[in-house]
Design a protein around this motif. Structure first.
Motif, short mmCIF file in Angstrom:
data_model
loop_
_atom_site.label_atom_id
_atom_site.label_comp_id
_atom_site.label_asym_id
_atom_site.label_seq_id
_atom_site.Cartn_x
_atom_site.Cartn_y
_atom_site.Cartn_z
N VAL A 48 27.29 85.54 43.63
CA VAL A 48 28.48 85.80 44.46
C VAL A 48 29.75 85.57 43.64
O VAL A 48 30.66 86.41 43.65
CB VAL A 48 28.48 84.89 45.71
N ILE A 49 29.83 84.46 42.93
CA ILE A 49 31.02 84.19 42.11
C ILE A 49 31.16 85.24 41.02
O ILE A 49 32.27 85.70 40.73
CB ILE A 49 30.94 82.78 41.51
N SER A 51 30.58 88.24 41.16
CA SER A 51 31.04 89.53 41.69
C SER A 51 32.56 89.67 41.61
O SER A 51 33.11 90.75 41.80
CB SER A 51 30.59 89.71 43.14
N HIS A 52 33.25 88.57 41.33
CA HIS A 52 34.71 88.62 41.22
C HIS A 52 35.11 89.39 39.97
O HIS A 52 34.51 89.19 38.90
CB HIS A 52 35.28 87.19 41.18
N PRO A 53 36.09 90.27 40.05
CA PRO A 53 36.46 91.10 38.89
C PRO A 53 37.02 90.34 37.70
O PRO A 53 37.11 90.90 36.60
CB PRO A 53 37.50 92.07 39.46
N SER A 54 37.38 89.07 37.88
CA SER A 54 37.90 88.28 36.76
C SER A 54 36.84 87.40 36.11
O SER A 54 37.15 86.61 35.22
CB SER A 54 39.06 87.39 37.23
N VAL A 55 35.59 87.53 36.58
CA VAL A 55 34.53 86.64 36.11
C VAL A 55 33.49 87.41 35.29
O VAL A 55 32.92 88.39 35.77
CB VAL A 55 33.84 85.94 37.30
N ALA A 56 33.26 86.95 34.07
CA ALA A 56 32.22 87.51 33.21
C ALA A 56 30.93 86.72 33.38
O ALA A 56 30.96 85.54 33.73
CB ALA A 56 32.66 87.47 31.76
N HIS A 57 29.80 87.37 33.14
CA HIS A 57 28.52 86.70 33.34
C HIS A 57 27.49 87.26 32.35
O HIS A 57 27.71 88.29 31.70
CB HIS A 57 28.03 86.93 34.78
N LEU A 58 26.36 86.58 32.28
CA LEU A 58 25.25 86.98 31.41
C LEU A 58 24.24 87.81 32.20
O LEU A 58 24.22 87.75 33.43
CB LEU A 58 24.58 85.75 30.82
N PRO A 112 33.58 90.06 27.61
CA PRO A 112 34.13 88.85 26.99
C PRO A 112 35.65 88.76 27.05
O PRO A 112 36.22 87.73 26.67
CB PRO A 112 33.64 88.94 25.53
N ARG A 113 36.32 89.79 27.55
CA ARG A 113 37.79 89.77 27.64
C ARG A 113 38.26 89.08 28.92
O ARG A 113 39.45 88.76 29.04
CB ARG A 113 38.34 91.19 27.60
N LEU A 114 37.36 88.87 29.87
CA LEU A 114 37.76 88.30 31.15
C LEU A 114 38.10 86.81 31.02
O LEU A 114 37.57 86.13 30.14
CB LEU A 114 36.66 88.50 32.18
N PRO A 115 38.97 86.29 31.91
CA PRO A 115 39.44 84.90 31.76
C PRO A 115 38.46 83.82 32.20
O PRO A 115 38.62 82.65 31.84
CB PRO A 115 40.69 84.87 32.64
N VAL A 116 37.44 84.20 32.98
CA VAL A 116 36.50 83.21 33.49
C VAL A 116 35.08 83.65 33.14
O VAL A 116 34.72 84.82 33.30
CB VAL A 116 36.63 83.05 35.02
N PHE A 117 34.29 82.71 32.67
CA PHE A 117 32.89 82.99 32.33
C PHE A 117 32.00 82.05 33.14
O PHE A 117 32.22 80.84 33.16
CB PHE A 117 32.65 82.77 30.84
N ILE A 118 31.01 82.61 33.84
CA ILE A 118 30.11 81.79 34.65
C ILE A 118 28.70 81.81 34.08
O ILE A 118 28.23 82.85 33.60
CB ILE A 118 30.10 82.26 36.12
N ALA A 199 32.55 82.15 54.24
CA ALA A 199 33.93 82.55 53.94
C ALA A 199 34.77 81.33 53.57
O ALA A 199 35.52 81.33 52.57
CB ALA A 199 34.54 83.28 55.14
N GLU A 200 34.66 80.27 54.35
CA GLU A 200 35.42 79.04 54.10
C GLU A 200 35.02 78.42 52.77
O GLU A 200 35.87 77.99 51.97
CB GLU A 200 35.16 78.06 55.24
N GLN A 201 33.71 78.34 52.51
CA GLN A 201 33.23 77.71 51.29
C GLN A 201 33.58 78.53 50.05
O GLN A 201 33.93 77.96 49.01
CB GLN A 201 31.72 77.51 51.38
N MET A 202 33.51 79.85 50.16
CA MET A 202 33.86 80.69 49.01
C MET A 202 35.34 80.62 48.70
O MET A 202 35.76 80.66 47.54
CB MET A 202 33.43 82.14 49.26
N GLN A 203 36.18 80.48 49.73
CA GLN A 203 37.60 80.31 49.48
C GLN A 203 37.84 78.98 48.77
O GLN A 203 38.68 78.88 47.87
CB GLN A 203 38.40 80.35 50.78
#
Length: 267
Positions: A48-49, A51-58, A112-118, A199-203
């Motif tokens: 879920v996290i 899926s955010h457009p600012s988050v990179a993942h493996l 790898p250009r995104l600001p957040v990596f999960i 919704a509350e927890q994701m916010q």
């Protein structure tokens, strides 16, 4: 090991060797590590996290995208790493090479250009302090789930006894909480709250990470371990599979933390 599997493993190691030597280590503003016991909902939370457009993942768990981290199943600890934690806690003279690890992860990252990596690897619960020291801006999101449901899941998926599964739940969470106590940037959540009020927890999570929650794709169906559904609590199904004897064994092995979190064997 058959030839096809051997060749796949050989190609993976060659790629990792190349990345360790020649790969470029990226520098996201935040390294985000999702931690928790097996069968606690960490895969869903990670996806879920991610899926955010600012988050990179493996493409898969980080432990499989490097040769610097011990993989439990390769040392006879399938879904039970916490029964031998010394294999996973980095110590002087026996630490992963953080720079090689970064180069390998960055070489497999979605962008790898995104600001957040999960990243999510279950044994990272034993590496929280080491990750915090070696990954600038590290943030930790910990997820805890009803130990009865978790023990049933480990028992069913790995063939471990419910006693061993319960011990894994208690030991891994105890190690995780102890390590989290020593780092600054952490958020501890309960699976039951995330599934009851997504919704509350994701916010809350997005606020913790400094991201816009409106860009998150949380309100959709997710496929985790072959099951596709919206975010919902799956505890009742797991708890219904436990016999009275199973419940007694789990309470015997993990009663201390079950009581601490207020978990019972009831749906």
């Amino acid at each position: 090991m058959n030839l096809k599997k051997w060749l796949r493993k050989k190609r993976r190691q060659m790629k990792l060797n190349r990345l360790a030597r020649e790969g470029k280590a990226c520098n996201p503003k935040k390294w985000v590590f999702v931690v928790g016991c097996y069968n606690s909902g960490t895969t869903l939370l990670h996806d879920v996290i991610a899926s955010h457009p600012s988050v990179a993942h493996l493409p898969r768990e980080g432990q499989y995208c490097t040769d610097q981290l011990t993989i439990p199943s390769e040392v006879g600890l399938t879904r039970t790493w916490a029964l031998n934690p010394d294999r996973f806690v980095p110590r002087p003279g026996n630490e992963p090479d953080a720079e090689k690890l970064k180069r390998q992860w960055c070489g497999m990252m979605s962008d790898p250009r995104l600001p957040v990596f999960i990243e999510k690897s279950i044994p990272n619960a034993a590496r929280i302090q080491w990750l915090d020291k070696n990954f600038p801006g590290a943030h930790f999101i910990a997820l805890v789930r009803n130990g009865y449901a978790v023990a049933e899941g480990i028992h069913r998926k790995a063939g471990q006894s419910v006693e061993i599964a319960a011990k894994q739940w208690q030991q891994s969470n105890r190690i995780m909480l102890d390590q989290l106590d020593k780092v600054e940037r952490k958020l501890i959540l309960k699976y039951e709250d995330v599934t009851a009020r997504p919704a509350e927890q994701m916010q809350q999570i997005m606020d913790f990470l400094g991201l816009d929650h409106t860009e998150l794709l949380a309100d959709r169906k997710w496929t985790v371990h072959g099951v596709t559904s919206r975010i919902r609590n799956m505890n009742a199904r797991s708890l219904s599979r436990l016999s009275p004897e199973d419940r007694a064994y789990i309470q015997q092995e993990a009663g201390e933390l079950l009581d601490y979190f207020g978990y019972t064997p009831d749906p």
